[in-house]
Scaffold this active site. Structure first.
Site, PDB file in Angstrom:
ATOM      1  N   HIS A 186      13.370  -0.796   2.767  1.00 22.16           N
ATOM      2  CA  HIS A 186      13.815  -1.457   3.983  1.00 22.16           C
ATOM      3  C   HIS A 186      14.944  -0.735   4.700  1.00 22.16           C
ATOM      4  O   HIS A 186      15.022  -0.750   5.921  1.00 22.16           O
ATOM      5  CB  HIS A 186      14.100  -2.937   3.731  1.00 22.16           C
ATOM      6  N   GLU A 429      -2.736  -6.360   3.745  1.00 19.14           N
ATOM      7  CA  GLU A 429      -1.890  -5.494   2.913  1.00 19.14           C
ATOM      8  C   GLU A 429      -2.166  -5.715   1.428  1.00 19.14           C
ATOM      9  O   GLU A 429      -1.496  -5.149   0.576  1.00 19.14           O
ATOM     10  CB  GLU A 429      -0.407  -5.695   3.243  1.00 19.14           C
ATOM     11  N   ASP A 453       2.462  -1.842   1.801  1.00 17.27           N
ATOM     12  CA  ASP A 453       2.067  -2.645   0.649  1.00 17.27           C
ATOM     13  C   ASP A 453       0.642  -2.343   0.209  1.00 17.27           C
ATOM     14  O   ASP A 453       0.359  -2.308  -0.981  1.00 17.27           O
ATOM     15  CB  ASP A 453       2.229  -4.135   0.954  1.00 17.27           C
ATOM     16  N   CYS A 500       0.514  -1.652  11.140  1.00 15.42           N
ATOM     17  CA  CYS A 500       1.961  -1.653  11.358  1.00 15.42           C
ATOM     18  C   CYS A 500       2.707  -1.064  10.168  1.00 15.42           C
ATOM     19  O   CYS A 500       3.922  -1.033  10.155  1.00 15.42           O
ATOM     20  CB  CYS A 500       2.452  -3.064  11.663  1.00 15.42           C
TER      21      CYS A 500
HETATM   22  C1  PEP Z   1       3.576  -3.120   5.157  1.00 16.33           C
HETATM   23  O1  PEP Z   1       3.514  -3.614   4.034  1.00 16.33           O
HETATM   24  O2  PEP Z   1       2.958  -2.096   5.487  1.00 16.33           O
HETATM   25  C2  PEP Z   1       4.430  -3.721   6.193  1.00 16.33           C
HETATM   26  C3  PEP Z   1       4.353  -3.348   7.442  1.00 16.33           C
HETATM   27  O3  PEP Z   1       5.304  -4.668   5.816  1.00 16.33           O
HETATM   28  P1  PEP Z   1       6.685  -4.432   5.038  1.00 16.33           P
HETATM   29  O4  PEP Z   1       6.983  -2.958   5.045  1.00 16.33           O
HETATM   30  O5  PEP Z   1       7.685  -5.225   5.770  1.00 16.33           O
HETATM   31  O6  PEP Z   1       6.351  -4.965   3.684  1.00 16.33           O
HETATM   32 MG    MG Z   2       4.266  -5.604   3.626  1.00 19.08          MG
END
Ligand code: PEP
Ligand code: MG
Length: 569
Positions: A186, A429, A453, A500
């Site tokens: 993150h 995901e 994920d 995304c």
């Molecule tokens: C993902 O898992 O690709 C995603 C966009 O969500 P996060 O990175 O917030 O888990």
């Molecule tokens: Mg995710």
């Protein structure tokens, strides 16, 4: 030179600011007279009071009255005459200032902790905090605090918590460099949202540098140089300027379409963590927001889940900021590595496989309903799409959507205006959802593929672990097949499919994703213009052919070769 992972591109040259709590070592060796020890204590106490006042003042720009109350409690504690007089008595008895402070504080902490009353138990935490500050001041140790930085620095830390990244002041943060983390941790994602260069996963940076050392951080190559030579500084200043020039040159594409040479158009959108990131998406020519990670609203909240009103304001600001362009808001994705100050998640062996995201929301419908109400109310301010994270089964999606429909109906009955159309989709995901995408598409209005994920769960490789980072393989044919299944599943029901996860902004993946038929690519704002340049240079027909070849290959390396030769043509 230290090697790490280039997590947010750019080059930073500047002084080190270590974000590391100092280690306090107390000794009862008295160095001067009793009067000198007392003076040492009194000066430290005075400085502690001033420090708390200053932190409170800086924090008051971002925190509510309720949240600021903690600083008043600390001030009261530091100004408590009883605390000071007990410590001074001990110093009179021949003890050192640090030893006396530690002893008296420990006594007070155990006294408060032993009381059967929540109010007094919380006071124990206040004493701990104040005595830590006091001891650091007596010993001349510096307590780092991102809120009070007032000159340009590169932040060096083991990792940055989401609340650390929320406190980063862009004006003074040239970049940051961490010991742990990967491209999809993150802190890395936030660095890209904030457009701050970052190198993560350097392993040992904290022990390799001191506060004030010069640092060159090459967040294009993932390299860090501590105390570089004059020549190196000159060389990297030139590289930094060239990078910034190139970035500027891409601006000509800001208002252009994301269209291939044979006329196939896709949508390039931005990922955001809050209303402040909207500007970056707009400035980088984003055609929408493809992922609003709302968990930051929750993680930045100190005392409780954010209220409906607070959330409403944030969603409204984003929708208005995007001026009618599509905004995909993801409902709360908490748990795993994302924790809250005011809620304790159950201890689990594998938190990433546990009680998180939609699983939490379907269990805590009160929290979920508040968020949905805020979103539905905000829907009239733009083009809102809502998606649920971590959907594994069709039932989960239907249950979540039913809660949405209930809240929408309630609001309408209350006479609240809501948008005519709010698309409701889901993140893909979890491999189970990708495999069953054609069935999910009968219910969901759209998909957004979360490759961060999806890769971690397909490869059974923790996305935070450096040891298994070699398994993070976006171009592996197995992953490409899951992506294809998802896109084909959406299209079979006339729905759109976006992505995304970080893969969407990876220049090497773009040709394949285009070939597989992806409709929307959502990425860090700073990647958008380069992605547009790439898309505009490619032929959809050729990429479709190439993607077909790629899914029948065996290794990521083979796919990589295929893409490279296509890009060089
Ligand atoms: C993902 O898992 O690709 C995603 C966009 O969500 P996060 O990175 O917030 O888990
Ligand atoms: Mg995710």
């Amino acid at each position: 030179m230290l090697k790490g992972i280039a997590a947010s591109s750019g080059i930073a040259i500047g002084k080190v600011y270590k974000l590391q709590a100092p280690t306090v070592t107390v000794s009862n060796e008295v160095k001067g007279s009793v009067e000198e020890e007392k003076a040492r204590f009194n000066a430290a106490l005075e400085k502690t009071i001033k420090d708390i006042e200053r932190v409170k003042e800086v924090a008051s720009a971002n925190l509510s009255e309720e949240e600021l109350a903690i600083f008043d409690a600390h001030l009261m504690m530091a100004q408590d005459p009883e605390l000071a007089s007990q410590i001074l008595d001990m110093i009179d008895g021949g003890n050192s200032a640090d030893y006396a402070t530690e002893q008296v504080s420990n006594m007070m902490i155990s006294m408060f902790e032993s009381m059967d009353n929540d109010y007094f138990k919380e006071r124990a935490a206040d004493v701990k905090d104040v005595s830590f500050r006091l001891l650091c001041n007596i010993l001349g140790l510096i307590i780092p605090d991102l809120n009070t930085i007032s000159e340009e620095v590169i932040i060096v830390a083991e990792d940055l918590t989401p609340s650390d990244t929320a406190s980063l002041n862009k004006q003074y943060t040239l970049g940051f460099c961490t010991e742990i983390g990967g491209r999809t941790s993150h802190s890395a994602i936030m660095a890209r949202s904030l457009e701050i260069p970052a190198v993560v996963g350097t392993g040992t940076i904290l022990s390799e540098c001191e506060n004030g050392d010069m640092l060159i951080m090459d967040a294009l190559a993932g390299e860090v140089f501590v105390n570089p030579s004059e020549e190196q500084i000159k060389e990297y200043e030139a590289k930094r300027d060239a990078f910034l020039e190139e970035k500027k040159a891409l601006q000509v594409l800001k208002n252009e379409k994301s269209v291939t040479v044979d006329g196939h158009e896709v949508e390039l959108a931005g990922n955001i963590g809050g209303p402040n990131d909207v500007e970056g998406v707009v400035n980088n020519g984003g055609e929408g927001v493809g992922l609003f990670r709302t968990e930051f609203l929750y993680m930045n909240s100190e005392a409780d889940f954010p209220s409906e009103e607070e959330q409403f304001e944030a969603y409204k600001a984003v929708l208005e900021g995007m001026n009618g362009k599509k905004v995909v808001v993801r409902t709360l994705d908490i748990g795993g590595d994302k924790k809250l100050n005011y809620f304790t998640f159950p201890e689990e062996m594998n938190p990433f496989l546990g009680y998180r995201a939609i699983r939490f929301c379907l269990d805590r419908k009160d929290v979920f309903r508040t968020q949905l109400r805020a979103l539905i109310r905000a829907s009239v301010y733009g083009r809102l799409c809502i998606m649920f994270p971590m959907i594994a089964t069709v039932k989960e999606f239907l249950d979540a959507k039913a809660v949405f429909e209930e809240e929408k109906a309630k609001l309408i009955a209350e006479g609240v205006k809501v948008a005519d159309k709010i698309e409701v989709g889901m993140m893909v995901e979890i491999p189970a959802a990708a495999v069953l995408a054609d069935e999910f598409a009968k219910h969901a209005d759209f998909f957004s593929i979360g490759t961060n994920d999806l890769i971690q769960y397909s490869m059974a490789a923790d996305r935070m672990s450096e040891k298994v980072s070699y398994l993070y393989q976006p171009l592996n044919p197995s992953l490409l097949r899951l992506v294809k299944m998802t896109i084909d599943g959406a299209h079979s029901q006339g729905k759109w499919a976006g992505m995304c996860g970080e893969m969407a902004g990876d220049p090497n993946a773009a040709p394949l994703l285009l070939g597989l038929g992806l409709d929307e690519f959502s990425m860090s704002a700073t990647s958008i213009l380069n992605a547009r340049k790439i898309i505009r240079s490619l032929s959809k027909a050729e990429m479709t052919e190439m993607a077909e070849k790629a899914i029948h290959m065996q290794t990521e390396e083979e796919v990589m070769e295929l893409v490279k030769s296509a890009l060089n043509k």
